[in-house]
Design a protein around this motif. Sequence first.
Motif, PDB file in Angstrom:
ATOM      1  N   ARG A 107       0.830  -1.200   0.000  1.00  0.00           N
ATOM      2  CA  ARG A 107       0.000   0.000   0.000  1.00  0.00           C
ATOM      3  C   ARG A 107       0.870   1.258   0.000  1.00  0.00           C
ATOM      4  O   ARG A 107       1.983   1.268   0.519  1.00  0.00           O
ATOM      5  CB  ARG A 107      -0.912   0.007   1.222  1.00  0.00           C
ATOM      6  N   THR A 108       0.325   2.313  -0.581  1.00  0.00           N
ATOM      7  CA  THR A 108       1.009   3.601  -0.618  1.00  0.00           C
ATOM      8  C   THR A 108       0.698   4.389   0.647  1.00  0.00           C
ATOM      9  O   THR A 108      -0.446   4.415   1.104  1.00  0.00           O
ATOM     10  CB  THR A 108       0.557   4.409  -1.842  1.00  0.00           C
ATOM     11  N   VAL A 109       1.713   5.014   1.201  1.00  0.00           N
ATOM     12  CA  VAL A 109       1.510   5.942   2.313  1.00  0.00           C
ATOM     13  C   VAL A 109       1.158   7.305   1.731  1.00  0.00           C
ATOM     14  O   VAL A 109       1.879   7.840   0.890  1.00  0.00           O
ATOM     15  CB  VAL A 109       2.759   6.035   3.200  1.00  0.00           C
ATOM     16  N   THR A 110       0.038   7.856   2.173  1.00  0.00           N
ATOM     17  CA  THR A 110      -0.425   9.131   1.631  1.00  0.00           C
ATOM     18  C   THR A 110      -0.159  10.312   2.551  1.00  0.00           C
ATOM     19  O   THR A 110      -0.205  11.466   2.105  1.00  0.00           O
ATOM     20  CB  THR A 110      -1.935   9.074   1.349  1.00  0.00           C
ATOM     21  N   HIS A 111       0.156  10.030   3.835  1.00  0.00           N
ATOM     22  CA  HIS A 111       0.298  11.136   4.784  1.00  0.00           C
ATOM     23  C   HIS A 111       1.110  10.667   5.986  1.00  0.00           C
ATOM     24  O   HIS A 111       0.900   9.572   6.495  1.00  0.00           O
ATOM     25  CB  HIS A 111      -1.092  11.605   5.249  1.00  0.00           C
ATOM     26  N   VAL A 112       2.057  11.487   6.404  1.00  0.00           N
ATOM     27  CA  VAL A 112       2.835  11.225   7.611  1.00  0.00           C
ATOM     28  C   VAL A 112       2.785  12.474   8.471  1.00  0.00           C
ATOM     29  O   VAL A 112       3.049  13.589   7.991  1.00  0.00           O
ATOM     30  CB  VAL A 112       4.301  10.877   7.286  1.00  0.00           C
TER      31      VAL A 112
END
Length: 428
Positions: A105-110
């Motif tokens: 899965r892609t990380v969209t926000h940190v």
Amino acid sequence: MYDLLVVGAGPYGLSIASHAAAAGLSMRVLGRPMASWRDHMPRGMFLKSEPWASNLSDPSGRWRLDGYCASQGVTARHGEPIPVEMFAAYGLWFAQRAVPEVDERTVTHVSAGPGGFEAVTQDGQVLPARTVALAVGVTPFTEIPPALRGLPASLVSHSVDHHDLARFRDRDVTVVGGGQAALETAALLAEQGTQVRVLARADRLAWNDVPPPWERPWWQSARAPHSGLGCGWRNWFYAERPGLLHRLPERTRIRITETALGPAGAWWVRERVEGAVEVLPGHEITAARPANDGAGVRLEVVHRGGAEGSAVVRSLETDHVIAATGFTATCDRLSLLSPDLRAALTRTACGSPRVTSGFESSHPGLFLAGLITAPDFGPAMRFVQGATYTAETLVGGVRRRLRAGGAGAAIPAPGRGGRSEAPAGARR
């Protein structure tokens, strides 16, 4: 809560994950493995780096590119380029053997969170971690010349936007740039029947020399040693001593990063360009707009090689422009970081986030890897060559951060590698 989240599963992310797992950290790596190499490079390209300088890094040094090639019945030889498809397959092979399970899965926000950080995946799951390592590669940092910005993607694209160039067969394409990406893209286009030209700002193209044999007389090796960035003591220093380069004054580091190993084509692509591709050196695009029929681009180009240095302006029309104009890795382009976290990062004079000798940013627990660290560690960070030093050093920095107590629990003893245990319910 994880000890470490690795965001990105390219050569740097996978190498960091391998070292972190061997250190016994509770960790997770997220991202599509080798995505840039699988999705953002045209079929038919080759690695510019030597095979022996293109290894991903595991603590034992067991999972090397030459080992993968041998398993496929191919011998990786000095001076013989490796296809990009084979390198991408090697990365997947490495991930299966040296890394805990990759969450694709892609990380969209940190963002900063209780006890460390919170990362949000594309499907909305929130993953807490004491530390985060961003290894996001080059695609967030694509650079398009100002004159081409604002035109639709149907008319202008970056070189990383293409995995399949077949859409340009029998069309007219202008490639902007004078480096390897521009020249190899132009060669591939010409070989499939595209009418292609290259516009380069430099007065002439630069070409890398054929590398000298691996086995040489001692005095030749002493004068110009091999390194993962090319022959010569200067390149050897950049490749083998990034930690020492980090100790140089910031202005010196930035100058080295901006000037060392400038745009040049590999020796093996030269004969595919010369005589097959129209090359216009000393040319720069000053304006661009859709053509009158809307099916192409009209470019205003200035050539400063006229009589007595005078500028000559000309117009040309083309169906599409591919900008192979590199990358600008600055804090502002780390869009997956929350605005407050991004704004809080201390920056170098060129706009990149400043990192410590352990690859930690000014925000405790946030570590960075790859191209964005080049102003601090030099040109090796632009290549796979830099992954080994980064992985070893960054994981050491993570362990020190956790040991300091500011980011969570004590560090487990180093293990022998393999898969880390995730918190209950965290795995998909």
